[in-house]
Design a protein around this motif. Structure first.
Motif, PDB file in Angstrom:
ATOM      1  N   LEU A   1     -25.248  38.454  -0.760  1.00 33.17           N
ATOM      2  CA  LEU A   1     -26.032  38.388   0.404  1.00 33.17           C
ATOM      3  C   LEU A   1     -27.339  37.282   0.070  1.00 33.17           C
ATOM      4  O   LEU A   1     -27.831  37.489  -1.269  1.00 33.17           O
ATOM      5  CB  LEU A   1     -26.615  39.745   0.980  1.00 33.17           C
ATOM      6  CG  LEU A   1     -25.747  40.820   1.026  1.00 33.17           C
ATOM      7  CD1 LEU A   1     -26.551  42.019   1.681  1.00 33.17           C
ATOM      8  CD2 LEU A   1     -24.744  40.366   2.346  1.00 33.17           C
ATOM      9  N   GLN A   2     -27.670  36.260   0.908  1.00 33.85           N
ATOM     10  CA  GLN A   2     -28.724  35.769   0.744  1.00 33.85           C
ATOM     11  C   GLN A   2     -29.800  35.639   1.779  1.00 33.85           C
ATOM     12  O   GLN A   2     -29.561  35.404   3.020  1.00 33.85           O
ATOM     13  CB  GLN A   2     -28.171  34.188   0.639  1.00 33.85           C
ATOM     14  CG  GLN A   2     -29.404  33.088   0.037  1.00 33.85           C
ATOM     15  CD  GLN A   2     -28.894  31.812  -0.160  1.00 33.85           C
ATOM     16  OE1 GLN A   2     -27.582  31.472  -0.168  1.00 33.85           O
ATOM     17  NE2 GLN A   2     -29.510  31.152  -0.678  1.00 33.85           N
ATOM     18  N   LEU A   3     -30.808  36.040   1.478  1.00 31.14           N
ATOM     19  CA  LEU A   3     -32.125  36.254   2.350  1.00 31.14           C
ATOM     20  C   LEU A   3     -33.290  35.497   1.754  1.00 31.14           C
ATOM     21  O   LEU A   3     -33.993  35.635   0.836  1.00 31.14           O
ATOM     22  CB  LEU A   3     -32.679  37.793   2.577  1.00 31.14           C
ATOM     23  CG  LEU A   3     -33.609  37.891   3.567  1.00 31.14           C
ATOM     24  CD1 LEU A   3     -33.404  37.760   4.856  1.00 31.14           C
ATOM     25  CD2 LEU A   3     -34.022  39.468   3.596  1.00 31.14           C
ATOM     26  N   SER A   4     -33.631  34.240   2.555  1.00 34.86           N
ATOM     27  CA  SER A   4     -34.780  33.609   2.031  1.00 34.86           C
ATOM     28  C   SER A   4     -36.148  33.530   3.352  1.00 34.86           C
ATOM     29  O   SER A   4     -35.559  33.624   4.466  1.00 34.86           O
ATOM     30  CB  SER A   4     -34.507  32.168   1.833  1.00 34.86           C
ATOM     31  OG  SER A   4     -33.701  31.725   2.613  1.00 34.86           O
ATOM     32  N   TYR A   5     -36.983  33.197   2.703  1.00 29.44           N
ATOM     33  CA  TYR A   5     -38.154  32.991   3.537  1.00 29.44           C
ATOM     34  C   TYR A   5     -39.309  32.115   2.787  1.00 29.44           C
ATOM     35  O   TYR A   5     -39.156  31.848   1.762  1.00 29.44           O
ATOM     36  CB  TYR A   5     -38.753  34.333   3.980  1.00 29.44           C
ATOM     37  CG  TYR A   5     -39.151  35.202   2.892  1.00 29.44           C
ATOM     38  CD1 TYR A   5     -40.316  35.243   2.209  1.00 29.44           C
ATOM     39  CD2 TYR A   5     -38.226  35.949   2.172  1.00 29.44           C
ATOM     40  CE1 TYR A   5     -40.605  36.042   1.156  1.00 29.44           C
ATOM     41  CE2 TYR A   5     -38.472  36.848   1.185  1.00 29.44           C
ATOM     42  CZ  TYR A   5     -39.781  36.932   0.537  1.00 29.44           C
ATOM     43  OH  TYR A   5     -40.061  37.768  -0.698  1.00 29.44           O
ATOM     44  N   ALA A   6     -40.417  31.702   3.475  1.00 29.57           N
ATOM     45  CA  ALA A   6     -41.403  30.826   3.037  1.00 29.57           C
ATOM     46  C   ALA A   6     -42.001  31.650   1.543  1.00 29.57           C
ATOM     47  O   ALA A   6     -42.144  33.214   1.773  1.00 29.57           O
ATOM     48  CB  ALA A   6     -42.487  30.760   4.023  1.00 29.57           C
ATOM     49  N   LEU A   7     -42.090  30.758   0.847  1.00 24.94           N
ATOM     50  CA  LEU A   7     -42.819  31.587  -0.707  1.00 24.94           C
ATOM     51  C   LEU A   7     -44.129  32.153  -0.541  1.00 24.94           C
ATOM     52  O   LEU A   7     -44.381  33.137  -0.931  1.00 24.94           O
ATOM     53  CB  LEU A   7     -42.908  30.402  -1.725  1.00 24.94           C
ATOM     54  CG  LEU A   7     -43.592  30.892  -3.244  1.00 24.94           C
ATOM     55  CD1 LEU A   7     -42.484  31.810  -3.748  1.00 24.94           C
ATOM     56  CD2 LEU A   7     -43.479  29.631  -3.964  1.00 24.94           C
ATOM     57  N   TYR A   8     -44.843  31.742   0.261  1.00 28.19           N
ATOM     58  CA  TYR A   8     -46.353  32.241   0.426  1.00 28.19           C
ATOM     59  C   TYR A   8     -46.087  33.601   1.035  1.00 28.19           C
ATOM     60  O   TYR A   8     -47.257  34.175   1.140  1.00 28.19           O
ATOM     61  CB  TYR A   8     -47.247  31.401   1.153  1.00 28.19           C
ATOM     62  CG  TYR A   8     -47.053  31.244   2.771  1.00 28.19           C
ATOM     63  CD1 TYR A   8     -47.905  32.145   3.478  1.00 28.19           C
ATOM     64  CD2 TYR A   8     -46.328  30.452   3.221  1.00 28.19           C
ATOM     65  CE1 TYR A   8     -47.568  31.915   4.905  1.00 28.19           C
ATOM     66  CE2 TYR A   8     -46.099  30.400   4.701  1.00 28.19           C
ATOM     67  CZ  TYR A   8     -46.829  31.320   5.401  1.00 28.19           C
ATOM     68  OH  TYR A   8     -46.570  31.125   6.917  1.00 28.19           O
ATOM     69  N   GLY A   9     -45.272  34.241   1.738  1.00 28.99           N
ATOM     70  CA  GLY A   9     -44.954  35.383   2.177  1.00 28.99           C
ATOM     71  C   GLY A   9     -45.298  36.441   0.960  1.00 28.99           C
ATOM     72  O   GLY A   9     -45.799  37.569   1.142  1.00 28.99           O
ATOM     73  N   LYS A  10     -44.790  36.182  -0.437  1.00 30.29           N
ATOM     74  CA  LYS A  10     -44.922  36.957  -1.263  1.00 30.29           C
ATOM     75  C   LYS A  10     -46.297  37.194  -1.706  1.00 30.29           C
ATOM     76  O   LYS A  10     -46.836  38.115  -2.032  1.00 30.29           O
ATOM     77  CB  LYS A  10     -44.077  36.642  -2.393  1.00 30.29           C
ATOM     78  CG  LYS A  10     -42.772  36.965  -2.301  1.00 30.29           C
ATOM     79  CD  LYS A  10     -41.899  36.739  -3.704  1.00 30.29           C
ATOM     80  CE  LYS A  10     -41.342  38.174  -4.098  1.00 30.29           C
ATOM     81  NZ  LYS A  10     -40.365  37.988  -5.129  1.00 30.29           N
ATOM     82  N   PHE A  11     -47.126  36.150  -1.778  1.00 30.28           N
ATOM     83  CA  PHE A  11     -48.407  35.956  -2.055  1.00 30.28           C
ATOM     84  C   PHE A  11     -49.274  36.993  -0.912  1.00 30.28           C
ATOM     85  O   PHE A  11     -50.179  37.399  -1.318  1.00 30.28           O
ATOM     86  CB  PHE A  11     -49.123  34.626  -1.905  1.00 30.28           C
ATOM     87  CG  PHE A  11     -48.090  33.993  -2.800  1.00 30.28           C
ATOM     88  CD1 PHE A  11     -48.179  34.196  -4.149  1.00 30.28           C
ATOM     89  CD2 PHE A  11     -48.023  32.568  -2.736  1.00 30.28           C
ATOM     90  CE1 PHE A  11     -47.400  33.450  -5.146  1.00 30.28           C
ATOM     91  CE2 PHE A  11     -47.580  31.652  -3.648  1.00 30.28           C
ATOM     92  CZ  PHE A  11     -47.009  32.116  -4.945  1.00 30.28           C
ATOM     93  N   VAL A  12     -48.961  36.771   0.366  1.00 28.69           N
ATOM     94  CA  VAL A  12     -49.570  37.784   1.337  1.00 28.69           C
ATOM     95  C   VAL A  12     -49.340  39.326   1.106  1.00 28.69           C
ATOM     96  O   VAL A  12     -50.410  40.031   0.971  1.00 28.69           O
ATOM     97  CB  VAL A  12     -49.134  37.534   2.695  1.00 28.69           C
ATOM     98  CG1 VAL A  12     -49.645  38.339   3.663  1.00 28.69           C
ATOM     99  CG2 VAL A  12     -49.495  36.000   3.037  1.00 28.69           C
ATOM    100  N   ASP A  13     -48.100  39.529   0.485  1.00 24.87           N
ATOM    101  CA  ASP A  13     -47.805  40.914   0.271  1.00 24.87           C
ATOM    102  C   ASP A  13     -48.584  41.430  -0.951  1.00 24.87           C
ATOM    103  O   ASP A  13     -49.082  42.514  -0.976  1.00 24.87           O
ATOM    104  CB  ASP A  13     -46.336  40.919  -0.273  1.00 24.87           C
ATOM    105  CG  ASP A  13     -45.925  42.332  -0.501  1.00 24.87           C
ATOM    106  OD1 ASP A  13     -45.732  43.040   0.349  1.00 24.87           O
ATOM    107  OD2 ASP A  13     -45.556  42.591  -1.443  1.00 24.87           O
ATOM    108  N   MET A  14     -48.942  40.457  -1.891  1.00 23.23           N
ATOM    109  CA  MET A  14     -49.465  41.147  -3.092  1.00 23.23           C
ATOM    110  C   MET A  14     -51.128  40.807  -2.906  1.00 23.23           C
ATOM    111  O   MET A  14     -51.848  41.302  -3.737  1.00 23.23           O
ATOM    112  CB  MET A  14     -49.161  40.014  -4.236  1.00 23.23           C
ATOM    113  CG  MET A  14     -47.788  40.357  -4.736  1.00 23.23           C
ATOM    114  SD  MET A  14     -47.133  39.296  -6.333  1.00 23.23           S
ATOM    115  CE  MET A  14     -47.064  37.696  -5.513  1.00 23.23           C
TER     116      MET A  14
END
Length: 149
Positions: A59-72
């Motif tokens: 399975l491949q799920l991708s999204y914009a990288l800055y979403g991880k920064f928002v999460d952290m």
């Protein structure tokens, strides 16, 4: 052979439905936490199910990288090359290095939901394989059983 193809089709269908639900849950978390400055993160989700020749499903799920920064709760500030003595540093940061204008705050839209959804996918796949195993055993049993004493 047809059972193997049927199993692969069932796995692929289950994986597609799981990806759809997971993306919906991620987007619902973002809306609830008001993470929608431009809407680019909400629109950046892409999902794909890849079947391999060995029978393994990917399975491949991708999204914009800055979403991880928002999460952290990181990443809102200046570029990596800006140092303490450079122009513009005092305008944005205090003497202790903290941002004057923005307060970084982690908004957990991703990490907890991913852990839950991964566990749920494992449960669904094991349930699918268990059901198929039981049906295969039931099909292999003879129609009538004679017991003589």
């Amino acid at each position: 052979m047809s059972e193997t193809l049927n199993l692969q089709a069932s796995e692929k269908e289950l994986a597609l439905r799981w990806l759809d639900i997971t993306v919906e849950r991620f987007q619902a978390n973002m809306r609830q936490l008001r993470i929608k400055d431009t809407g680019a993160l909400l629109a950046s989700f892409k999902k794909q199910v890849i079947g391999s020749a060995e029978g393994r499903l990917q399975l491949q799920l991708s999204y914009a990288l800055y979403g991880k920064f928002v999460d952290m709760g990181v990443g809102r500030g200046m570029g990596a090359s800006v140092k303490k003595g450079d122009d513009g540093y005092d305008r944005i940061r205090t003497s202790r290095g903290r941002l004057k204008r923005y307060e970084r705050k982690a908004r957990k839209w991703y990490s907890k939901e991913l852990a839950y959804q991964t566990k749920r996918l494992a449960e669904l796949m094991s349930e699918l394989h268990g059901t198929i195993l039981i049906s295969a055993v039931a099909d292999a049993l003879p129609e009538t059983v004679e017991i003589t004493f």
